[in-house]
Design a protein around this motif. Sequence first.
Motif, PDB file in Angstrom:
ATOM      1  N   UNK A 196     -27.837  28.583  24.026  1.00 48.20           N
ATOM      2  CA  UNK A 196     -28.603  29.110  22.875  1.00 48.20           C
ATOM      3  C   UNK A 196     -27.790  29.043  21.586  1.00 48.20           C
ATOM      4  N   UNK A 256     -27.924  25.494  20.542  1.00 48.31           N
ATOM      5  CA  UNK A 256     -29.273  25.157  20.062  1.00 48.31           C
ATOM      6  C   UNK A 256     -29.525  25.726  18.669  1.00 48.31           C
ATOM      7  N   UNK A 257     -28.640  26.594  18.204  1.00 44.10           N
ATOM      8  CA  UNK A 257     -28.843  27.192  16.888  1.00 44.10           C
ATOM      9  C   UNK A 257     -29.851  28.321  16.905  1.00 44.10           C
ATOM     10  N   UNK A 258     -30.168  28.829  18.112  1.00 44.79           N
ATOM     11  CA  UNK A 258     -31.124  29.931  18.194  1.00 44.79           C
ATOM     12  C   UNK A 258     -30.436  31.267  17.948  1.00 44.79           C
ATOM     13  N   UNK A 300     -33.837  20.739  23.440  1.00 43.82           N
ATOM     14  CA  UNK A 300     -33.577  21.811  24.397  1.00 43.82           C
ATOM     15  C   UNK A 300     -34.622  21.786  25.503  1.00 43.82           C
ATOM     16  N   UNK A 360     -39.029  26.958  16.775  1.00 39.62           N
ATOM     17  CA  UNK A 360     -37.803  26.869  15.957  1.00 39.62           C
ATOM     18  C   UNK A 360     -36.944  25.685  16.367  1.00 39.62           C
ATOM     19  N   UNK A 361     -36.869  25.440  17.674  1.00 39.84           N
ATOM     20  CA  UNK A 361     -36.072  24.304  18.148  1.00 39.84           C
ATOM     21  C   UNK A 361     -36.607  22.997  17.554  1.00 39.84           C
TER      22      UNK A 361
END
Lengths: 244, 281
Positions: free
Chosen positions: A46, A49-51, A75, B179-180
């Motif tokens: 995560x 993933x930049x989440x 992802x 968002x991904x």
Amino acid sequence: MLQLEHIGKQFANGVVALHDISLHLQAGEIVTLVGASGCGKSTLLRLVAGLEPPSTGRVALAGEPLTAPHPAVGVIFQEPRLMPWLTVRANVAFGLAQLPAAEQMARTDAVLARVGLSNFADALPRQLSGGMAQRVAIARALVTRPALLLLDEPFSALDPFTKASMHEHLLDIWADTRPTLLLVTHDVEEALVLSDRVVVLHGHPGRLSQTLTLDLPRPRRRTSPEFQAWKQRVLDALAVEVGA
Amino acid sequence: MAASTLVAPLLAPAGPTTASPTQRPLGPRQWPLGAVLPVALLALWEVLARLGVLPPNLLPAPSRVLTTIAELARTGELWPHLGFTLGRVALGFGLGAGLGTGLGALTGYLPLMRRLLDPLLQGLRNIPSLAWVPLFILWLGIYETSKVVLIAVGVFFPVYLGVMTGIQQVDRKLVEVGRVYGLAGLALVRRVFLPATLPAYFVGLRNGLGLGWMFVVAAEIMGANKGLGFLLIDGQMTGRPQTILASILLFAVLGRCTDSLLALLGRRLLHWQDTHGTSFS
Ligand SMILES: Nc1ncnc2c1ncn2[C@@H]1O[C@H](COP(=O)(O)OP(=O)(O)OP(=O)(O)O)[C@@H](O)[C@H]1O
Ligand SMILES: [Mg+2]
């Protein structure tokens, strides 16, 4: 291509999930993360993933700090996470909105054929089995042709045959376009079939325990003695961690 | 009426809004079962009325009610009444649902707006809406404006709550997928939040419409010279229960029809839902 420098992650509720993780991935490399449940593997993905932002350290993609979801990073989550209101085709095309319709269609059809779901292109998610839904999720990630693909136990819901064929598809695609793959799995054989390196995490908070660089030639045969020897080494590495 | 959204489905003339799981899977052979009791009761009522057991000045026969409606239609008297009532509900519903949607979207999507606005709105929601009547009449007069506003108030709260809670309950996991794939702001709203909120939105709209029909009765009873509610009062004043019953029947039919229309639209838009009782009554 991907650099993790001294990554730590503490959640708002105080739980520390990761401690001082440093890891570098070469472009085109396949790296597998293994480790006991709850040791922070999903959390690590995560962050990449930049989440979620790391609490300490930094994540960089091709030298650029990564602070938000990046278009070149795909992802595949632990669950399918399909939009229930979209057909299979529309779900797969979800990340292609900027492309012309014809190109979207062509790419979607090709990737659906690849995961064996051409006949279900117009079905809704509720009409799919769990394994089919996960294959749609895989197709949705592949169709954008990410340079870095993050996979969180992507095949754990599949039966052994579908799983093996998904491994082959993934390796085919990898041979085609050489994306970098960072994959979490609990399946040691899966790690051995796919990866160049196996990274073992352990403990709470999760830390790097060891990295095993596989020198097995591809394509890999599960029955070969070298394969079995590596399997034992990875199991030993995991057992050390459980014993510790 | 204080706990309006909880009570609304029970009070609404259009019938309960909660999805009934029996509707779709059952074949045509099954439906008459539900009709047996009403038909039997109507027949009994008709027979008793004809035999003179029921006093005609209090409870006229069902056939009498139907001929009253036919008569109203024939003389043309019915249509302005219908038109006014429908028009008031349509305006009030449009106003209330529009405001409810806008404010619900704001408070659902933006935590700051929720902290700012929601306490006030929840406070206002606790005022039984009919308590506003005297104030509305004082402010807006006895004519159309006060009526439409009253209906709008009734419609507003269920729609507002439906939108707000609908947005808050959108699955974080799906938002993350958005968002991904680089979605943010309006694109994220349009492609993830909007479709994911629709089911709750339709429940809110249907509850709101039910309250709208309830409040149009209140509004027309409090003073009107046109409308089905006027027919109610007129029937009472002139001692014609058949007119009252005719009006009640028309309210039921109109409420049911408009609700079915919304339900149909909802079914169209929500055919993808994977729930136990996907059907709308
Ligand atoms: N949003 C969150 N808030 C607080 N704690 C969290 C959050 N997400 C994960 N954790 C905690 O972080 C730790 C690591 O979780 P994570 O999901 O990364 O484990 P994992 O290695 O992927 O496990 P599994 O193999 O079971 O999927 C766990 O202790 C978990 O409770
Ligand atoms: Mg996990």
